[in-house]
Design an enzyme around this catalytic site. Structure first.
Site, PDB file in Angstrom:
ATOM      1  CG  HIS A 110      -1.993  -1.041   1.157  1.00 42.62           C
ATOM      2  ND1 HIS A 110      -3.319  -0.739   0.965  1.00 42.62           N
ATOM      3  CD2 HIS A 110      -1.937  -2.391   1.223  1.00 42.62           C
ATOM      4  CE1 HIS A 110      -4.044  -1.856   0.935  1.00 42.62           C
ATOM      5  NE2 HIS A 110      -3.217  -2.877   1.092  1.00 42.62           N
ATOM      6  CG  ASP A 118      -4.739   2.294   1.282  1.00 43.69           C
ATOM      7  OD1 ASP A 118      -3.901   2.035   0.411  1.00 43.69           O
ATOM      8  OD2 ASP A 118      -5.379   1.417   1.891  1.00 43.69           O
ATOM      9  CB  VAL A 164      15.989  -6.872  -3.461  1.00 43.42           C
ATOM     10  CG1 VAL A 164      16.770  -7.988  -2.810  1.00 43.42           C
ATOM     11  CG2 VAL A 164      14.587  -7.358  -3.845  1.00 43.42           C
ATOM     12  CG  HIS A 209       2.998 -12.418  -3.871  1.00 44.44           C
ATOM     13  ND1 HIS A 209       3.904 -11.663  -4.599  1.00 44.44           N
ATOM     14  CD2 HIS A 209       2.353 -11.529  -3.083  1.00 44.44           C
ATOM     15  CE1 HIS A 209       3.805 -10.394  -4.246  1.00 44.44           C
ATOM     16  NE2 HIS A 209       2.877 -10.282  -3.334  1.00 44.44           N
ATOM     17  CD  GLU A 240       7.025  -3.163  -8.441  1.00 45.11           C
ATOM     18  OE1 GLU A 240       7.621  -4.221  -8.205  1.00 45.11           O
ATOM     19  OE2 GLU A 240       6.628  -2.388  -7.550  1.00 45.11           O
ATOM     20  N   GLY A 265      -5.698 -13.461  -0.403  1.00 44.21           N
ATOM     21  CA  GLY A 265      -6.288 -12.164  -0.761  1.00 44.21           C
ATOM     22  C   GLY A 265      -6.703 -12.061  -2.224  1.00 44.21           C
ATOM     23  CG  ASP A 266      -5.198  -8.621  -4.205  1.00 47.54           C
ATOM     24  OD1 ASP A 266      -4.313  -9.390  -3.770  1.00 47.54           O
ATOM     25  OD2 ASP A 266      -4.994  -7.399  -4.373  1.00 47.54           O
ATOM     26  CD  GLN A 267      -1.212 -12.866  -2.929  1.00 44.24           C
ATOM     27  OE1 GLN A 267      -1.051 -14.075  -2.809  1.00 44.24           O
ATOM     28  NE2 GLN A 267      -0.701 -11.995  -2.083  1.00 44.24           N
TER      29      GLN A 267
HETATM   30 BR1  BUP Z   1       9.833  -8.498  -0.667  1.00 43.61          BR
HETATM   31  C1  BUP Z   1      10.145  -6.946  -1.628  1.00 43.61           C
HETATM   32  N1  BUP Z   1      11.686  -5.366  -2.446  1.00 43.61           N
HETATM   33  O1  BUP Z   1      12.461  -7.106  -1.255  1.00 43.61           O
HETATM   34  P1  BUP Z   1       2.902  -6.369  -3.941  1.00 43.61           P
HETATM   35  C2  BUP Z   1       9.125  -6.237  -2.183  1.00 43.61           C
HETATM   36  N2  BUP Z   1       9.391  -5.078  -2.857  1.00 43.61           N
HETATM   37  O2  BUP Z   1      10.964  -3.641  -3.653  1.00 43.61           O
HETATM   38  P2  BUP Z   1       2.508  -7.389  -1.268  1.00 43.61           P
HETATM   39  C3  BUP Z   1      10.685  -4.656  -3.015  1.00 43.61           C
HETATM   40  O3  BUP Z   1       7.182  -4.326  -2.475  1.00 43.61           O
HETATM   41  P3  BUP Z   1      -0.161  -8.303  -1.270  1.00 43.61           P
HETATM   42  C4  BUP Z   1      11.488  -6.504  -1.740  1.00 43.61           C
HETATM   43  O4  BUP Z   1       8.539  -4.203  -5.735  1.00 43.61           O
HETATM   44  C5  BUP Z   1       6.352  -4.172  -4.666  1.00 43.61           C
HETATM   45  O5  BUP Z   1       6.361  -2.828  -5.063  1.00 43.61           O
HETATM   46  C6  BUP Z   1       7.765  -4.726  -4.693  1.00 43.61           C
HETATM   47  O6  BUP Z   1       3.839  -5.235  -3.360  1.00 43.61           O
HETATM   48  C7  BUP Z   1       8.285  -4.262  -3.373  1.00 43.61           C
HETATM   49  O7  BUP Z   1       2.787  -7.441  -2.840  1.00 43.61           O
HETATM   50  C8  BUP Z   1       5.979  -4.232  -3.193  1.00 43.61           C
HETATM   51  O8  BUP Z   1       3.545  -7.009  -5.100  1.00 43.61           O
HETATM   52  C9  BUP Z   1       5.126  -5.441  -2.879  1.00 43.61           C
HETATM   53  O9  BUP Z   1       1.589  -5.747  -4.209  1.00 43.61           O
HETATM   54  O10 BUP Z   1       1.394  -8.447  -1.092  1.00 43.61           O
HETATM   55  O11 BUP Z   1       2.034  -6.069  -0.837  1.00 43.61           O
HETATM   56  O12 BUP Z   1       3.702  -7.897  -0.602  1.00 43.61           O
HETATM   57  O13 BUP Z   1      -0.531  -9.189  -2.390  1.00 43.61           O
HETATM   58  O14 BUP Z   1      -0.719  -8.744   0.038  1.00 43.61           O
HETATM   59  O15 BUP Z   1      -0.463  -6.879  -1.599  1.00 43.61           O
END
Ligand code: BUP
Length: 458
Positions: free
Chosen positions: A18, A116, A336, A353, A361, A376-378
């Site tokens: 978020h 949000d 990372v 995931h 991205e 969740g939404d995955q």
């Molecule tokens: Br881990 C990791 N570096 O090491 P999502 C994640 N990210 O930049 P969410 C990093 O976190 P849910 C790391 O690039 C993305 O922008 C990644 O968001 C960044 O998944 C963000 O992909 C992760 O929407 O799970 O929030 O972890 O599905 O519950 O939203």
């Protein structure tokens, strides 16, 4: 800033999934002439969030910081034991009690807030009183947003209108959603996740607009259904403004290893910031990556909250595994810069995931996905990815971790992902479509965002 610059505030939700899109939006609004205030929620759940917020303000000194100290979180309960959802509740409750004076003291007065979804229920009444327009930032895909918006009509009087024996859930204007893609908590409306989603969804019609991190060409039918009033007749305009642009960040350490790998040879493996796999599954995944024969970069998490992630890689995977893969793979437990990794020419596939930020991205850089949705939404997202021809997913791989997927199966799928030419070509088209969304003033996402900013100048 000129006298005509709108002053906007951005209020993120909990967790990196978020926070990241909110920060990206803040930077994009700032670079397009808005005076921006970022509301920094304190304390955060994860260390990743607090570090990211500090780095963000150092990188963008002209973005105002408005600290928002929230009320104490409630202890875990039988209906809510997820640290990030507990934080959602605390932020939402704090908005009622603490945010109004902070907003009133903003100078110059606010032209709008970009908030949000998870604060809609408590923020909307305050903003109505202060006559400040609210734009809701959706951090999921347009299809899941439609499900959220329609949820109050799908689940009423404490029971869902669908049952576990149905095959599909029907939402007007959308192709039917397979029941197996619906998050399991939606079958139990007494759970916090569900009741909170419904309460916030009820306030969506009161927003001035809804911003979605997606783009026209990726979800055209769903966006049309939302904007033609077919999903719900009372929703405000839904603006696709993605893929959100990354903001300036620092170069991560593992890129030098990537520099030595051949073009599109490496599979990147990451399950987001709030998804931890079981130890058995972690070992099978390691086995699968080894069997795939592909070079890999794996971001490994064994706890939901990073501060509690103390287990060593050696303990999780064993020294012999690390020894065997040492010339071919890298396993990291640190945060990372994912955006930068996906941008690297060596990356040829992404085992993910299917968090929506990760998908957008990957779309920006044309990296095809092997989606492994976990909660969740995955699953809804995985379907969107598959329908866009941008990735594949194996429907019976663990959802909520109920089955440990064997290394052999994982290895085969990874090999297929990395050698699927059709998928790769489609991923390159997606990249091109994503680029065009911001190509110039006529790009669909650029136009949508500038349209909102122009309205705020009036
Ligand atoms: Br881990 C990791 N570096 O090491 P999502 C994640 N990210 O930049 P969410 C990093 O976190 P849910 C790391 O690039 C993305 O922008 C990644 O968001 C960044 O998944 C963000 O992909 C992760 O929407 O799970 O929030 O972890 O599905 O519950 O939203």
């Amino acid at each position: 800033f000129s006298g005509k610059s709108p002053h906007v505030a951005v209020l993120p939700g909990a967790g990196m999934g978020h926070l990241t899109p909110a920060l990206r939006l803040a930077a994009m609004l700032s670079s397009r002439g808005c005076l921006v205030t970022l509301i920094a929620v304190k304390p955060t759940v994860s260390a990743a969030e607090s570090t990211t917020i500090s780095n963000f303000f150092s990188t963008y000194p002209h973005i105002n910081r408005l600290d928002f100290e929230i009320l104490p979180r409630k202890p875990p309960s039988s209906t809510n034991d997820d640290p990030f959802f507990i934080q959602f509740e605390a932020i939402s409750r704090s908005v009622v009690h603490l945010l109004k004076p902070l907003l009133l003291s903003s100078s110059p007065p606010l032209s709008a807030i970009f908030s949000d979804f998870t604060v809609s229920m408590t923020l909307t009444p305050i903003l109505e009183e202060l006559c400040i327009p609210n734009y809701v930032l959706s951090v999921t895909c347009a299809r899941f947003l439609s499900l959220l918006a329609y949820l109050p009509y799908l689940i009423n009087e404490n029971s869902p209108k669908f049952s576990e024996s149905d095959d599909y859930v029907h939402i007007p204007g959308l192709s039917p959603l397979p029941l197996s893609t619906i998050p399991p908590p939606f079958f139990n409306p007494t759970l916090f996740f569900t009741s909170f989603a419904i309460s916030n969804a009820l306030f969506l019609p009161k927003a001035k607009g809804i911003l979605v991190n997606t783009f026209e060409r990726f979800e055209p039918d769903t966006l049309a259904a939302l904007n033609n009033g077919r999903v719900l007749s009372n929703l405000p305009p839904v603006h696709p403004i993605g893929p959100l642009e990354p903001y300036k960040l620092e170069k991560g350490e593992q890129l030098s290893w990537l520099d030595d790998q051949s073009v599109i040879s490496v599979v990147y493996v990451c399950f987001g910031n709030r998804t931890a796999m079981s130890k058995d599954q972690i070992r099978e995944l390691g086995d699968g990556l080894e069997r795939s024969g592909c070079p890999f970069l794996w971001v490994l998490k064994s706890s939901k909250v990073d501060k509690e992630d103390t287990e060593e890689i050696e303990d999780l995977l064993g020294d012999s595994f690390l020894e065997r893969i040492k010339n071919r793979g890298i396993v990291v437990k640190a945060w990372v810069n994912q955006e930068q990794i996906l941008a690297h020419p060596a990356i040829g596939g992404f085992v993910s995931h299917a968090g929506w930020n990760s998908v957008m991205e990957a779309a920006r850089y044309g990296v095809p996905l092997l989606a492994w949705p976990l909660h969740g939404d995955q699953r809804v997202i995985s379907e969107v990815v598959e329908n866009a021809g941008f990735g594949v997913w194996v429907r019976d791989w663990g959802w909520g971790g109920e089955r440990v997927v064997k290394g052999e199966e994982i290895g085969e799928k990874v090999k297929q992902l990395m050698s699927d030419e059709k998928l790769r070509n489609r991923a390159m088209e997606v990249e091109e479509e994503a680029r065009k969304a911001f190509q110039d003033a006529n790009g669909s996402s650029e136009k949508a965002l500038m349209g909102i900013i122009e309205t705020l100048r009036l």
